[in-house]
Design an enzyme around this catalytic site. Structure first.
Site, PDB file in Angstrom:
ATOM      1  N   HIS A 147     -41.794  36.288  -5.647  1.00 12.15           N
ATOM      2  CA  HIS A 147     -42.070  37.281  -6.688  1.00 12.15           C
ATOM      3  C   HIS A 147     -42.802  36.639  -7.866  1.00 12.15           C
ATOM      4  O   HIS A 147     -43.854  37.135  -8.311  1.00 12.15           O
ATOM      5  CB  HIS A 147     -40.741  37.884  -7.159  1.00 12.15           C
ATOM      6  CG  HIS A 147     -40.881  38.967  -8.177  1.00 12.15           C
ATOM      7  ND1 HIS A 147     -40.576  40.281  -7.914  1.00 12.15           N
ATOM      8  CD2 HIS A 147     -41.270  38.942  -9.487  1.00 12.15           C
ATOM      9  CE1 HIS A 147     -40.787  41.015  -9.002  1.00 12.15           C
ATOM     10  NE2 HIS A 147     -41.199  40.208  -9.974  1.00 12.15           N
ATOM     11  N   GLU A 148     -42.270  35.525  -8.357  1.00  9.35           N
ATOM     12  CA  GLU A 148     -42.878  34.869  -9.517  1.00  9.35           C
ATOM     13  C   GLU A 148     -44.207  34.202  -9.159  1.00  9.35           C
ATOM     14  O   GLU A 148     -45.117  34.123 -10.000  1.00  9.35           O
ATOM     15  CB  GLU A 148     -41.906  33.845 -10.108  1.00  9.35           C
ATOM     16  CG  GLU A 148     -40.533  34.396 -10.470  1.00  9.35           C
ATOM     17  CD  GLU A 148     -40.564  35.616 -11.383  1.00  9.35           C
ATOM     18  OE1 GLU A 148     -41.575  35.812 -12.086  1.00  9.35           O
ATOM     19  OE2 GLU A 148     -39.575  36.381 -11.390  1.00  9.35           O
ATOM     20  N   HIS A 183     -46.908  36.705  -9.507  1.00  7.09           N
ATOM     21  CA  HIS A 183     -47.320  36.807 -10.912  1.00  7.09           C
ATOM     22  C   HIS A 183     -48.312  35.693 -11.257  1.00  7.09           C
ATOM     23  O   HIS A 183     -49.308  35.922 -11.949  1.00  7.09           O
ATOM     24  CB  HIS A 183     -46.107  36.707 -11.835  1.00  7.09           C
ATOM     25  CG  HIS A 183     -45.252  37.934 -11.849  1.00  7.09           C
ATOM     26  ND1 HIS A 183     -45.760  39.214 -11.757  1.00  7.09           N
ATOM     27  CD2 HIS A 183     -43.894  38.086 -11.973  1.00  7.09           C
ATOM     28  CE1 HIS A 183     -44.775  40.088 -11.807  1.00  7.09           C
ATOM     29  NE2 HIS A 183     -43.627  39.438 -11.933  1.00  7.09           N
TER      30      HIS A 183
END
Length: 234
Positions: free
Chosen positions: A136-137, A140
């Site tokens: 997820h990160e 980003h």
């Protein structure tokens, strides 16, 4: 019938009958028992013991997080895939850029614009959760290096949150089941919208839940269908 004083005297006699080695073992057991129950300790001593226990727990949780992170960096297909594409984007993934730390907020991780990916060891409940959080990160980070994200722009922020929730595995049926959210009709899209809006609430430019949901809905279709660097939703 034996009185309490008779019982106490009998116990003392049994204790005195023990040899030195057995007395030592018994005394150690009594001390350990009292320590575990907090018997005979002052409030200050209890506070120190509690702090020591919390320190040891934090240390153990952090070490477990670091061990899991290192394993995933070497062995996880999605983490290796994202590592390769981040390198092509000018971002080199290292464990130093992915520290395990204690977080006060109810979140499992975070991404800072300086390139740091935070892993919240006190909010991660296993290898799969850690893998999803890392992915997820990393999405980003990919968006930051490829699309020039302006984090105080709610639509920009909403777009990368939509992509991260959708592509990382954060909204699989199993993850939703663990959260107590069970649905079958477009549950993936529903989850992505909810998770993205929840993340936007931490943006200082977001005024309310409705404001977050409006930003997510405005960009949802274009951002949800953009699966780069994947060919499809993971």
């Amino acid at each position: 019938m034996a009185t309490p004083s008779d019982k106490k005297e009998a116990q003392q006699q049994q204790y005195q009958a023990l040899d030195a080695n057995d007395k030592g073992l018994f005394d150690n057991w009594v001390r350990a028992f009292k320590t575990n129950l907090g018997i005979g300790r002052t409030p200050a001593e209890k506070q120190q013991a509690s702090a020591r226990h919390q320190f040891e727990k934090d240390k153990s949780d952090c070490e477990r997080c670091e061990k899991t992170r290192d394993h995933l960096l070497k062995n996880s297909p999605i983490i290796l895939f994202m590592t390769e594409h981040l390198k092509d984007s000018g971002y080199t993934v290292t464990k130093e850029k992915m520290p395990c730390m204690k977080c006060s907020e109810m979140r499992s991780g975070g991404y800072a614009p300086n390139g740091t990916i935070q892993l919240c060891y006190n909010q991660l409940y296993g290898k799969n959760h850690t893998e999803t959080t890392m992915a997820h990160e990393m999405i980003h980070a990919y968006d930051q290096h490829n699309f020039n994200i302006k984090w105080l722009n709610l639509e920009h922020h909403a777009c990368t949150e939509i992509r991260a929730a959708s592509l990382s595995g954060d909204c699989t049926w199993f993850e939703e089941l663990l959260r107590g959210n069970i649905g079958f009709l477009k549950h993936h899209q529903v989850c992505v919208k909810r998770r993205a809006a929840l993340s936007l609430l931490g943006n200082p430019q977001c005024k309310s839940q409705k404001h977050a949901e409006a930003a997510v809905n405005k960009v949802f279709q274009s951002c949800f269908t953009d699966t780069r660097p994947f060919d499809e939703i993971y």
